[in-house]
Design an enzyme around this catalytic site. Structure first.
Site, PDB file in Angstrom:
ATOM      1  N   CYS A 235      13.592  11.385   6.336  1.00 39.72           N
ATOM      2  CA  CYS A 235      13.702  10.911   7.820  1.00 39.72           C
ATOM      3  C   CYS A 235      15.203  11.139   8.147  1.00 39.72           C
ATOM      4  O   CYS A 235      15.216  11.326   9.407  1.00 39.72           O
ATOM      5  CB  CYS A 235      13.016   9.389   7.838  1.00 39.72           C
ATOM      6  SG  CYS A 235      14.052   8.423   7.054  1.00 39.72           S
TER       7      CYS A 235
ATOM      8  N   GLY B 190       7.107   5.816   8.006  1.00 37.20           N
ATOM      9  CA  GLY B 190       6.241   6.954   7.985  1.00 37.20           C
ATOM     10  C   GLY B 190       6.432   7.749   9.232  1.00 37.20           C
ATOM     11  O   GLY B 190       7.569   7.581  10.033  1.00 37.20           O
TER      12      GLY B 190
ATOM     13  N   GLU C 129      10.039   2.199  10.535  1.00 38.62           N
ATOM     14  CA  GLU C 129      11.089   3.201  10.301  1.00 38.62           C
ATOM     15  C   GLU C 129      10.160   4.366  10.181  1.00 38.62           C
ATOM     16  O   GLU C 129       9.606   4.879   9.345  1.00 38.62           O
ATOM     17  CB  GLU C 129      11.886   2.815   8.878  1.00 38.62           C
ATOM     18  CG  GLU C 129      13.266   3.062   8.756  1.00 38.62           C
ATOM     19  CD  GLU C 129      13.212   4.789   8.384  1.00 38.62           C
ATOM     20  OE1 GLU C 129      13.282   5.656   9.326  1.00 38.62           O
ATOM     21  OE2 GLU C 129      12.931   5.257   6.982  1.00 38.62           O
TER      22      GLU C 129
ATOM     23  N   GLU D 286      10.259  17.014  14.861  1.00 39.94           N
ATOM     24  CA  GLU D 286      10.452  16.654  13.528  1.00 39.94           C
ATOM     25  C   GLU D 286       9.674  17.737  12.806  1.00 39.94           C
ATOM     26  O   GLU D 286       8.425  17.627  12.872  1.00 39.94           O
ATOM     27  CB  GLU D 286      10.423  15.427  13.159  1.00 39.94           C
ATOM     28  CG  GLU D 286      10.743  14.882  11.802  1.00 39.94           C
ATOM     29  CD  GLU D 286      10.548  13.494  11.192  1.00 39.94           C
ATOM     30  OE1 GLU D 286       9.371  12.970  11.384  1.00 39.94           O
ATOM     31  OE2 GLU D 286      11.426  12.893  10.648  1.00 39.94           O
TER      32      GLU D 286
ATOM     33  N   LYS E 215       0.613  -1.174   0.117  1.00 35.34           N
ATOM     34  CA  LYS E 215       0.116  -0.129  -0.220  1.00 35.34           C
ATOM     35  C   LYS E 215       0.973   1.285  -0.017  1.00 35.34           C
ATOM     36  O   LYS E 215       1.461   1.691   1.001  1.00 35.34           O
ATOM     37  CB  LYS E 215      -0.950   0.190   1.331  1.00 35.34           C
ATOM     38  CG  LYS E 215      -1.914   1.101   0.921  1.00 35.34           C
ATOM     39  CD  LYS E 215      -2.437   1.970   2.295  1.00 35.34           C
ATOM     40  CE  LYS E 215      -1.804   2.938   2.738  1.00 35.34           C
ATOM     41  NZ  LYS E 215      -1.520   4.056   1.907  1.00 35.34           N
TER      42      LYS E 215
HETATM   43  C1  UN1 Z   1      13.758   8.333   4.476  1.00 33.46           C
HETATM   44  O1  UN1 Z   1      13.956   9.385   4.267  1.00 33.46           O
HETATM   45  O2  UN1 Z   1      12.716   7.779   4.886  1.00 33.46           O
HETATM   46  O3  UN1 Z   1      19.897   7.806   3.657  1.00 33.46           O
HETATM   47  C2  UN1 Z   1      14.852   7.375   3.775  1.00 33.46           C
HETATM   48  C3  UN1 Z   1      18.896   8.578   2.874  1.00 33.46           C
HETATM   49  C4  UN1 Z   1      18.192   7.872   1.780  1.00 33.46           C
HETATM   50  C5  UN1 Z   1      16.797   7.271   2.327  1.00 33.46           C
HETATM   51  C6  UN1 Z   1      16.065   8.105   3.351  1.00 33.46           C
HETATM   52  N1  UN1 Z   1      18.905   6.728   1.355  1.00 33.46           N
HETATM   53  O4  UN1 Z   1      18.643   9.623   3.046  1.00 33.46           O
END
Ligand code: UN1
Length: 498
Positions: A287, A231, A253, A388, A178
């Protein structure tokens, strides 16, 4: 015309592209909302049931397909992704907003993962060990777990799905995928490519829909044995709680508040490049984004001046325009959230060094654009140093020593990625040892993790197994270890009995 490239996106269930029985919403280009990329279904629970059922039915055949044969399909998918990289990368940019170089990078990360996991088909190793008893051997091997729900965000429309789909499939699991409703077209194209590569019906099912209904219903479905989610921390923590009862394999994650420490002995030009790329790359919507710069007091003023001057030179605009450095935010909510933190920072007494406003002039009028924003004089207790934001928003904090900097870095709820710029080998070693984040970069920014290393954080950044990587990451997530004792003595041998 292929089904997923028509404007009305379809679900893929049991090998068929099916029109959803749910309602439809618009999938907009965040740089120009007059551009409707697709209409995306809000699928019904009944469609989720059908997809889970298809995945359950396909599991036995896929589980028993030799892993190297599964790997050949993934290898073909990797080649097809390479052939489609340009168009898919442009679709990522159009649908998500990141600049084209990053849209292509997103697809490259998916290609890398496809090739890597294709190879894992010949490397799903276990161990053999001696037995305490004669004519007996012992081994471990990895087996798949069953049906996985894969729920992915909008910030990496092809890379993050690839992180989940390829390892899940190579290990012999079947999947219900999804994707985010903000980037469904790129996800659908990725699924089409996998189907074209030769996946049997039911092995990969795609159901569009929103997180609250379809995502949660899918994650907690009785037919689903595992969940991989990327997310927000709030959603991940909720899904993990809901999955805790039926004992599902879980990997979440989630958020980050990633620091770059800049020491007085750092190469400041290099640190500047890293701070710009880490803080404003992908419009801060990673993230792993470097949303905190923790700068040694001896170079604080100099570095802040350099950062302001360099940030002023960034070009904001549509990511498909070649000279643009920073694209839009994904939607109005994210833009409003980032803007609301400008007020939070000002109310807390931080100094607005640059930016802070939405950009609405000329070509930017129909997009979700915001000036790259820098706050100085930020103290570690402020909300803009702790929460964040997920936008082009960098908080600069002063530290008086390495220990102080590391304490500030560690003293947040999150712990995904971290970085230090220093030319002192001892400082780098201390940082490597003492930073509590899941990832530490030395003389490089917090973004840019490579797919063959495990990816995941501590605290509210990560829950359950790690992603990416091989046997210490994704393969561990998507397999169960089985132990086999074989006695070929022909007699009953009793372990531990004198
Ligand atoms: C994310 O933002 O969920 O290391 C992953 C990084 C990317 C992955 C980010 N390869 O910034």
């Amino acid at each position: 015309m292929t089904p997923a490239s028509t404007k009305k996106l379809r679900n893929h269930i049991n090998g068929k592209w099916l029109e959803s029985r749910g309602s439809f919403i618009k999938d907009l280009n965040p740089a120009d909302t007059s551009d409707v990329v697709a209409h995306v279904p809000v699928s019904t629970e009944a469609e989720v049931d059908e997809a889970v059922h298809a995945a359950e039915e396909a599991y036995e055949g896929w589980r028993l397909t030799p892993a190297p044969v599964r790997g050949e399909i993934l290898f073909r998918a990797a080649e097809l992704l390479q052939e489609n990289k340009k168009t898919l990368g442009a679709l990522v940019t159009r649908e998500m907003g990141k600049i084209l170089a990053e849209g292509l990078g997103d697809v490259q990360e998916a290609i890398d993962m496809a090739f890597y996991m294709a190879g894992e088909g010949r490397r799903l190793t276990g161990e053999t060990m001696p037995s305490e008893l004669p004519s007996k051997d012992c081994k471990t091997f990895r087996e798949p777990i069953g049906v996985f729900a894969l729920i992915t965000p909008w910030n990496f429309p092809t890379a993050i799905p690839a992180w989940k789909i390829f390892p899940a499939l190579i290990a012999g699991n079947t999947v219900v995928f999804k994707p985010s409703s903000y980037t469904p077209a790129a996800a659908a194209r990725l699924a089409e490519i996998l189907v074209e590569a030769g996946l049997p019906p039911g092995v990969l099912n795609l159901v569009h829909g929103n997180g609250r209904t379809v995502g949660e219903y899918l994650a907690t479905h009785r037919g689903v044995n595992g969940l991989s989610f990327t997310g927000s921390s709030a959603v991940g923590e909720k899904l993990a709680r809901l999955c805790a009862g039926p004992k599902k394999q879980v990997s979440c994650e989630m958020g980050g508040k990633n620091p770059i420490i800049i020491m007085e002995d750092a190469n400041l030009d290099l640190a500047l490049e890293g701070a710009l790329w880490g803080g404003f790359g992908t419009t801060g919507q990673r993230c792993t984004a470097a949303s905190r710069l923790i700068v040694h007091e001896k170079v604080y003023d100099e570095f802040l001046g350099m950062l302001k001057a360099a940030t002023q030179k960034l070009t904001i605009g549509n990511g498909l325009t070649p000279a643009v450095d920073v694209g839009p935010l994904i939607n109005k909510d994210q833009l409003n959230k980032a803007l609301s933190y400008v007020k939070v920072g000002l109310d807390e007494g931080a100094t607005l060094v640059l930016g802070g406003r939405a950009l609405t002039d000329g070509d930017l009028k129909d997009g979700f654009f915001m000036e790259p924003t820098i706050f100085g004089d930020v103290t570690p207790e402020m909300r803009i140093a702790r929460e964040e934001i997920f936008g082009p928003f960098v908080s600069v904090i002063k530290a008086d020593s390495l220990t102080h900097a590391i304490n500030i870095a560690n003293n947040v709820e999150y712990g995904l990625s971290s970085a230090i710029y220093t030319n002192n080998v001892n400082s780098s070693a201390v940082a490597e040892r003492d930073l509590t984040a899941g990832i530490v970069y030395i003389n490089a920014p917090t973004i840019g993790a490579e797919i063959h290393l495990p990816f995941g954080g501590t605290g509210r950044s990560g829950l359950g197994r790690k992603e990416a990587g091989g046997r210490c990451g994704a393969i561990d997530m998507f397999t169960r270890m089985k132990v086999v004792y074989r006695d070929y003595s022909g007699a009953l041998q009793k372990a531990q009995i004198d």
